[in-house]
Design a protein around this motif. Structure first.
Motif, PDB file in Angstrom:
ATOM      1  N   ASN A   1      19.460  -5.016  41.714  1.00  0.00           N
ATOM      2  CA  ASN A   1      20.577  -4.496  42.502  1.00  0.00           C
ATOM      3  C   ASN A   1      20.884  -3.043  42.179  1.00  0.00           C
ATOM      4  N   GLY A   2      20.075  -2.401  41.330  1.00  0.00           N
ATOM      5  CA  GLY A   2      20.315  -1.011  40.986  1.00  0.00           C
ATOM      6  C   GLY A   2      21.428  -0.842  39.968  1.00  0.00           C
ATOM      7  N   SER A   3      21.733  -1.874  39.222  1.00  0.00           N
ATOM      8  CA  SER A   3      22.840  -1.830  38.271  1.00  0.00           C
ATOM      9  C   SER A   3      22.341  -2.095  36.862  1.00  0.00           C
ATOM     10  N   ASN A   4      22.978  -1.473  35.898  1.00  0.00           N
ATOM     11  CA  ASN A   4      22.656  -1.711  34.490  1.00  0.00           C
ATOM     12  C   ASN A   4      23.442  -2.881  33.907  1.00  0.00           C
ATOM     13  N   ASP A   5      24.274  -3.511  34.704  1.00  0.00           N
ATOM     14  CA  ASP A   5      25.181  -4.529  34.179  1.00  0.00           C
ATOM     15  C   ASP A   5      24.462  -5.612  33.393  1.00  0.00           C
ATOM     16  N   GLN A   6      23.438  -6.210  33.928  1.00  0.00           N
ATOM     17  CA  GLN A   6      22.752  -7.302  33.250  1.00  0.00           C
ATOM     18  C   GLN A   6      22.051  -6.822  31.989  1.00  0.00           C
ATOM     19  N   VAL A   7      21.476  -5.637  32.033  1.00  0.00           N
ATOM     20  CA  VAL A   7      20.821  -5.075  30.847  1.00  0.00           C
ATOM     21  C   VAL A   7      21.845  -4.875  29.747  1.00  0.00           C
ATOM     22  N   HIS A   8      23.018  -4.350  30.100  1.00  0.00           N
ATOM     23  CA  HIS A   8      24.063  -4.133  29.097  1.00  0.00           C
ATOM     24  C   HIS A   8      24.532  -5.456  28.498  1.00  0.00           C
TER      25      HIS A   8
ATOM     26  N   PHE B   1      27.623   2.087  26.630  1.00  0.00           N
ATOM     27  CA  PHE B   1      26.166   2.200  26.711  1.00  0.00           C
ATOM     28  C   PHE B   1      25.737   3.542  27.280  1.00  0.00           C
ATOM     29  N   ARG B   2      24.562   3.976  26.839  1.00  0.00           N
ATOM     30  CA  ARG B   2      23.884   5.137  27.419  1.00  0.00           C
ATOM     31  C   ARG B   2      22.391   4.847  27.348  1.00  0.00           C
ATOM     32  N   ASP B   3      21.723   4.966  28.456  1.00  0.00           N
ATOM     33  CA  ASP B   3      20.271   4.747  28.515  1.00  0.00           C
ATOM     34  C   ASP B   3      19.864   3.390  27.948  1.00  0.00           C
ATOM     35  N   GLY B   4      20.681   2.353  28.232  1.00  0.00           N
ATOM     36  CA  GLY B   4      20.359   0.996  27.827  1.00  0.00           C
ATOM     37  C   GLY B   4      20.661   0.655  26.380  1.00  0.00           C
ATOM     38  N   LYS B   5      21.237   1.598  25.630  1.00  0.00           N
ATOM     39  CA  LYS B   5      21.560   1.350  24.215  1.00  0.00           C
ATOM     40  C   LYS B   5      23.062   1.516  23.977  1.00  0.00           C
ATOM     41  N   ILE B   6      23.551   0.814  22.949  1.00  0.00           N
ATOM     42  CA  ILE B   6      24.960   0.913  22.580  1.00  0.00           C
ATOM     43  C   ILE B   6      25.162   2.220  21.825  1.00  0.00           C
ATOM     44  N   VAL B   7      26.113   3.038  22.298  1.00  0.00           N
ATOM     45  CA  VAL B   7      26.403   4.311  21.632  1.00  0.00           C
ATOM     46  C   VAL B   7      27.759   4.309  20.930  1.00  0.00           C
ATOM     47  N   GLU B   8      28.672   3.429  21.372  1.00  0.00           N
ATOM     48  CA  GLU B   8      29.971   3.316  20.720  1.00  0.00           C
ATOM     49  C   GLU B   8      30.429   1.873  20.756  1.00  0.00           C
ATOM     50  N   HIS B   9      31.199   1.499  19.723  1.00  0.00           N
ATOM     51  CA  HIS B   9      31.769   0.153  19.646  1.00  0.00           C
ATOM     52  C   HIS B   9      33.201   0.236  19.136  1.00  0.00           C
ATOM     53  N   TRP B  10      34.071  -0.519  19.777  1.00  0.00           N
ATOM     54  CA  TRP B  10      35.438  -0.735  19.317  1.00  0.00           C
ATOM     55  C   TRP B  10      35.593  -2.241  19.179  1.00  0.00           C
ATOM     56  N   GLY B  11      36.102  -2.715  18.059  1.00  0.00           N
ATOM     57  CA  GLY B  11      36.281  -4.140  17.867  1.00  0.00           C
ATOM     58  C   GLY B  11      37.569  -4.447  17.128  1.00  0.00           C
ATOM     59  N   VAL B  12      38.176  -5.557  17.497  1.00  0.00           N
ATOM     60  CA  VAL B  12      39.374  -6.034  16.813  1.00  0.00           C
ATOM     61  C   VAL B  12      39.162  -7.506  16.508  1.00  0.00           C
ATOM     62  N   ALA B  13      39.083  -7.810  15.209  1.00  0.00           N
ATOM     63  CA  ALA B  13      38.912  -9.192  14.762  1.00  0.00           C
ATOM     64  C   ALA B  13      40.273  -9.732  14.325  1.00  0.00           C
ATOM     65  N   ASP B  14      40.514 -11.002  14.594  1.00  0.00           N
ATOM     66  CA  ASP B  14      41.755 -11.651  14.177  1.00  0.00           C
ATOM     67  C   ASP B  14      41.636 -12.040  12.700  1.00  0.00           C
ATOM     68  N   ARG B  15      41.637 -11.035  11.860  1.00  0.00           N
ATOM     69  CA  ARG B  15      41.452 -11.256  10.424  1.00  0.00           C
ATOM     70  C   ARG B  15      42.632 -11.991   9.795  1.00  0.00           C
TER      71      ARG B  15
END
Length: 153
Positions: free
Chosen positions: A7-14, A118-132
């Motif tokens: 479909n021309g989308s990166n959604d599934q790859v991401h 994502f950029r070019d199919g790779k993760i470039v940044e991550h933000w996460g919040v765990a219920d520690r």
């Protein structure tokens, strides 16, 4: 390498890339997946990840498996918006490692909210919040509300 679906989308790859990081990395403990799915200039913004690069992410995987060698981490919900994957992830395991006052032998469950850019199919940044906080309560490190009030029912 073309990272577009029919479909021309990166959604599934991401989504697939994010799931690989969770399944192969966090659930199975394979740190090598980090270099495959994260860009060389990856930055992690999650509290407690030090250093904030790929090596820090590998350290987080190692810490999790030291805490709970039987950990299972699963993507419960995920969606894509533009260049980002937004996900609710659940980790379940037994506190059997020699960290965080352990081993206590107690089972625990922790929910994590993740956002990856994502950029070019790779993760470039991550933000996460765990219920520690909930995790610490389950491990007995932090008292449950009834215990704090002196009620031991």
């Amino acid at each position: 390498m073309n990272h577009r679906d029919v479909n021309g989308s990166n959604d599934q790859v991401h989504l697939d890339t994010f799931r690989r990081l969770i399944d192969e990395g966090f659930s199975r403990g394979d740190k090598a997946i980090v270099d495959e799915v994260c860009a060389a200039d990856f930055v992690d913004h999650q509290d407690g990840i030090e250093p904030t690069d790929r090596e820090g992410l590998k350290g987080a995987i190692g810490f999790l498996h030291a805490l709970s060698p039987d950990i299972e981490v699963r993507v419960e919900d995920a969606t894509v918006s533009g260049d980002k994957v937004w996900a609710r992830v659940k980790g379940r395991g037994t506190h059997s490692g020699q960290i965080l006052g352990g081993p206590t032998g107690r089972p625990f469950e922790v929910t994590i909210m993740d956002v990856c850019r994502f950029r070019d199919g790779k993760i470039v940044e991550h933000w996460g919040v765990a219920d520690r906080f909930s995790q610490m309560q389950q491990l007995g490190i932090v008292a449950q509300p009834a215990q704090r009030a002196g009620n031991t029912k």
